[in-house]
Motif scaffolding. Structure first.
Motif, PDB file in Angstrom:
ATOM      1  N   GLY A  24       0.820  -1.205   0.000  1.00 24.54           N
ATOM      2  CA  GLY A  24       0.000   0.000   0.000  1.00 24.54           C
ATOM      3  C   GLY A  24       0.852   1.251   0.000  1.00 24.54           C
ATOM      4  O   GLY A  24       0.552   2.223  -0.677  1.00 24.54           O
ATOM      5  N   TYR A  25       1.939   1.200   0.753  1.00 23.55           N
ATOM      6  CA  TYR A  25       2.866   2.329   0.778  1.00 23.55           C
ATOM      7  C   TYR A  25       3.479   2.540  -0.603  1.00 23.55           C
ATOM      8  O   TYR A  25       3.582   3.670  -1.077  1.00 23.55           O
ATOM      9  CB  TYR A  25       3.964   2.089   1.820  1.00 23.55           C
ATOM     10  CG  TYR A  25       5.125   3.031   1.684  1.00 23.55           C
ATOM     11  CD1 TYR A  25       5.038   4.343   2.143  1.00 23.55           C
ATOM     12  CD2 TYR A  25       6.301   2.638   1.056  1.00 23.55           C
ATOM     13  CE1 TYR A  25       6.087   5.218   2.001  1.00 23.55           C
ATOM     14  CE2 TYR A  25       7.362   3.507   0.911  1.00 23.55           C
ATOM     15  CZ  TYR A  25       7.255   4.791   1.386  1.00 23.55           C
ATOM     16  OH  TYR A  25       8.299   5.658   1.232  1.00 23.55           O
ATOM     17  N   GLY A  26       3.877   1.466  -1.248  1.00 29.69           N
ATOM     18  CA  GLY A  26       4.493   1.569  -2.575  1.00 29.69           C
ATOM     19  C   GLY A  26       3.534   2.130  -3.611  1.00 29.69           C
ATOM     20  O   GLY A  26       3.907   2.993  -4.411  1.00 29.69           O
ATOM     21  N   VAL A  27       2.297   1.662  -3.588  1.00 29.35           N
ATOM     22  CA  VAL A  27       1.293   2.147  -4.541  1.00 29.35           C
ATOM     23  C   VAL A  27       0.986   3.614  -4.264  1.00 29.35           C
ATOM     24  O   VAL A  27       0.902   4.423  -5.192  1.00 29.35           O
ATOM     25  CB  VAL A  27       0.012   1.292  -4.475  1.00 29.35           C
ATOM     26  CG1 VAL A  27      -1.106   1.924  -5.275  1.00 29.35           C
ATOM     27  CG2 VAL A  27       0.288  -0.111  -4.968  1.00 29.35           C
ATOM     28  N   TYR A  28       0.850   3.961  -2.986  1.00 29.50           N
ATOM     29  CA  TYR A  28       0.571   5.350  -2.639  1.00 29.50           C
ATOM     30  C   TYR A  28       1.726   6.255  -3.084  1.00 29.50           C
ATOM     31  O   TYR A  28       1.496   7.322  -3.654  1.00 29.50           O
ATOM     32  CB  TYR A  28       0.350   5.495  -1.128  1.00 29.50           C
ATOM     33  CG  TYR A  28       0.292   6.929  -0.685  1.00 29.50           C
ATOM     34  CD1 TYR A  28      -0.853   7.688  -0.895  1.00 29.50           C
ATOM     35  CD2 TYR A  28       1.395   7.550  -0.107  1.00 29.50           C
ATOM     36  CE1 TYR A  28      -0.909   9.020  -0.520  1.00 29.50           C
ATOM     37  CE2 TYR A  28       1.352   8.873   0.266  1.00 29.50           C
ATOM     38  CZ  TYR A  28       0.208   9.606   0.060  1.00 29.50           C
ATOM     39  OH  TYR A  28       0.162  10.913   0.422  1.00 29.50           O
ATOM     40  N   THR A  29       2.955   5.832  -2.820  1.00 36.17           N
ATOM     41  CA  THR A  29       4.107   6.643  -3.180  1.00 36.17           C
ATOM     42  C   THR A  29       4.206   6.805  -4.690  1.00 36.17           C
ATOM     43  O   THR A  29       4.465   7.896  -5.196  1.00 36.17           O
ATOM     44  CB  THR A  29       5.399   6.004  -2.623  1.00 36.17           C
ATOM     45  OG1 THR A  29       5.239   5.824  -1.220  1.00 36.17           O
ATOM     46  CG2 THR A  29       6.608   6.871  -2.886  1.00 36.17           C
ATOM     47  N   LEU A  30       3.989   5.721  -5.424  1.00 33.44           N
ATOM     48  CA  LEU A  30       4.009   5.791  -6.883  1.00 33.44           C
ATOM     49  C   LEU A  30       2.908   6.709  -7.399  1.00 33.44           C
ATOM     50  O   LEU A  30       3.140   7.560  -8.260  1.00 33.44           O
ATOM     51  CB  LEU A  30       3.865   4.389  -7.473  1.00 33.44           C
ATOM     52  CG  LEU A  30       3.811   4.294  -8.991  1.00 33.44           C
ATOM     53  CD1 LEU A  30       5.109   4.798  -9.611  1.00 33.44           C
ATOM     54  CD2 LEU A  30       3.556   2.858  -9.407  1.00 33.44           C
ATOM     55  N   LEU A  31       1.715   6.565  -6.860  1.00 28.08           N
ATOM     56  CA  LEU A  31       0.587   7.408  -7.270  1.00 28.08           C
ATOM     57  C   LEU A  31       0.868   8.872  -6.969  1.00 28.08           C
ATOM     58  O   LEU A  31       0.657   9.740  -7.817  1.00 28.08           O
ATOM     59  CB  LEU A  31      -0.682   6.953  -6.546  1.00 28.08           C
ATOM     60  CG  LEU A  31      -1.942   7.769  -6.770  1.00 28.08           C
ATOM     61  CD1 LEU A  31      -2.389   7.641  -8.210  1.00 28.08           C
ATOM     62  CD2 LEU A  31      -3.029   7.291  -5.839  1.00 28.08           C
ATOM     63  N   TRP A  32       1.375   9.147  -5.777  1.00 27.15           N
ATOM     64  CA  TRP A  32       1.695  10.525  -5.414  1.00 27.15           C
ATOM     65  C   TRP A  32       2.726  11.106  -6.368  1.00 27.15           C
ATOM     66  O   TRP A  32       2.599  12.246  -6.827  1.00 27.15           O
ATOM     67  CB  TRP A  32       2.206  10.582  -3.969  1.00 27.15           C
ATOM     68  CG  TRP A  32       2.399  11.972  -3.489  1.00 27.15           C
ATOM     69  CD1 TRP A  32       1.465  12.777  -2.915  1.00 27.15           C
ATOM     70  CD2 TRP A  32       3.595  12.755  -3.587  1.00 27.15           C
ATOM     71  NE1 TRP A  32       2.015  14.005  -2.629  1.00 27.15           N
ATOM     72  CE2 TRP A  32       3.327  14.017  -3.030  1.00 27.15           C
ATOM     73  CE3 TRP A  32       4.871  12.512  -4.076  1.00 27.15           C
ATOM     74  CZ2 TRP A  32       4.271  15.020  -2.955  1.00 27.15           C
ATOM     75  CZ3 TRP A  32       5.821  13.511  -3.997  1.00 27.15           C
ATOM     76  CH2 TRP A  32       5.523  14.746  -3.438  1.00 27.15           C
TER      77      TRP A  32
END
Length: 180
Positions: A9-17
């Motif tokens: 979830g952190y990775g997806v959020y960071t990529l999305l951001w």
């Protein structure tokens, strides 16, 4: 460094951001089509020019976020690529929190539609009106994605809201009419 499956979830959020912050902040940093000047104005339909200091400040902040966004793309991509069990789901946000966010968002949108850029874009019509509508739909989709815990719905709604923001903030074409 080993990244646990719980960090997806952190990775997806960071990529999305990073994917959302980088292009918008780059457009502000280079003042693409006068975006920084328009953002520095108190109201988008003001006739006077924005103060130079605030434009310079916005451009510096845009540059910082451009660099941070590029780093977030690299970090998030690495985290997502290392996770073999990414399913596209995150824990759903509790419904009372989503309803509280929806109420706050509704108040902000109503205020902005009366006195801000959203209302100005809606009254102008054409591409700016479509952008304003896409902006509102994007935020509604974001709330639905939070409530359902769907990463891809969150991503699509953020892109829709970002695209709508750019279209609503764009300069009106001469062919577009202003409704009375």
């Amino acid at each position: 460094m080993e990244i646990a499956a719980g960090d997806a979830g952190y990775g997806v959020y960071t990529l999305l951001w990073g994917l959302l912050a980088t292009p918008f902040s780059l457009a502000v940093a280079i003042d693409f089509r006068g975006l920084a000047r328009r953002l520095a104005k108190a109201r988008p339909d003001q006739a006077e020019e924005a103060p130079r200091g605030s434009v310079r400040f916005l451009r510096v902040v845009g540059g910082v976020f451009t660099v941070a966004g590029a780093g977030a793309i690299v970090t998030g991509s690495h985290s997502v690529l290392q996770d073999r069990n990414l399913s596209g789901r995150i824990p759903a946000v509790p419904l009372p929190f989503v309803l509280l966010m929806a109420a706050a968002l509704t108040l902000a949108l109503v205020h902005d539609s009366r006195k801000g850029a959203l209302g100005s874009a809606w009254r102008t019509g054409g591409r700016r009106r479509s952008g304003a509508l896409l902006y509102v739909v994007g935020f509604a989709g974001f709330l639905a994605g939070l409530a359902l815990g769907q990463v891809y719905a969150l991503f699509a709604s953020c892109v829709a809201a970002w695209t709508g923001t750019l279209a609503a903030r764009s300069e009106p074409d001469t062919a577009e009419r202003v409704d009375g």
